[in-house]
Design a protein around this motif. Structure first.
Motif: not given
Length: 193
Positions: A41-45, A82-84, A88-89
Motif C-alpha cells: 500500500r505504501m510502495l505500490r511495487d 514503516r521504518n524500512k 528505502l524512499v
C-alpha cells in the motif's frame, strides 16, 4: 509437541527470544501477508514490497535473542516495516536526485567539446576507485555505490563514524587530484552529497 498456531503473540515472542525456529515460522506465517499488504500500500511495487518484508523478518530472526518488544508483536512488525519503507524512499530520492542532476548537467554541456561524455567520465572515475587502498575503496563504494550513510557503514564494518567520514573525504581528494581534466562541476554532481 505443542501446536504453535494456538500460542498467543506474547508466548511466541518469548519462544522467539529463545531462538525457537518453529515460533519464528509461526510468526512469519501469521504476519507475512499482512505485512506485505501494508508495505505494498505504501510502495505500490511488488518486488520492493517483498524485499522490505523479507528484510524485516530476517532482522527479526537475526536479532531475536536481543528482541525487546514493549508493544504488541504486530505493532513491532508494523513499525519495522514503516521504518524500512521510509529508509528505502529516502535512498531512492537521493539516487533519483543524483541521476536528475547528472542528466541536467550533461544536457546543458552537450555543446561544450571539452567535456567528456558521461560514460567516459564514469569509466575514468571507476578506474581511479579501483586504485584506492582496499579499506578506503570498500568504505567509498559502500558510501557512493550502495548509498549507505556513514553511521550504517561504521556499524557494518565495526569502525567509528569519524573513520568512515575521513576515509570518504580522502578518497574524494585522491580521485579529484588524479582526474584534473574532469571539471569540478561534474565532480561535485557525481560525488558530493
Amino acid at each position: 509437541m505443542p501446536v504453535y498456531s494456538n500460542f498467543s503473540d506474547e508466548e511466541l515472542t518469548v519462544l522467539l527470544k529463545q531462538e525457537d525456529q518453529i515460533a519464528f515460522t509461526e510468526i512469519y506465517n501469521r504476519y507475512w501477508a499482512e505485512m506485505y499488504y501494508h508495505t505494498f500500500r505504501m510502495l505500490r511495487d511488488e518486488d520492493s514490497s517483498k524485499d522490505v518484508v523479507q528484510d524485516v523478518f530476517s532482522t527479526l530472526w537475526l536479532k531475536s535473542a536481543s528482541l525487546n518488544v514493549s508493544t504488541k508483536l504486530s505493532g513491532h512488525l508494523y513499525i519495522s516495516v514503516r521504518n524500512k519503507v521510509l529508509n528505502l524512499v529516502a535512498q531512492n530520492k537521493v539516487r533519483n536526485d543524483y541521476l536528475s542532476s547528472v542528466a541536467a548537467f550533461i544536457t546543458e554541456s552537450t555543446n561544450d567539446a571539452s567535456v567528456f561524455d558521461e560514460q567516459q567520465i564514469l569509466d575514468l572515475v571507476e578506474a581511479e576507485i579501483q586504485k584506492l587502498p582496499p579499506r578506503m575503496k570498500e568504505i567509498f563504494e559502500l558510501s557512493r555505490k550502495d548509498n549507505l550513510s556513514h553511521k550504517e557503514i561504521a556499524k557494518k564494518l565495526n569502525i567509528s563514524d569519524q573513520t568512515v567520514k575521513k576515509q570518504v573525504q580522502n578518497a574524494l581528494k585522491i580521485i579529484k587530484n588524479r582526474l584534473p581534466m574532469v571539471e569540478s562541476g561534474i565532480f561535485v554532481l557525481i560525488f558530493l552529497r
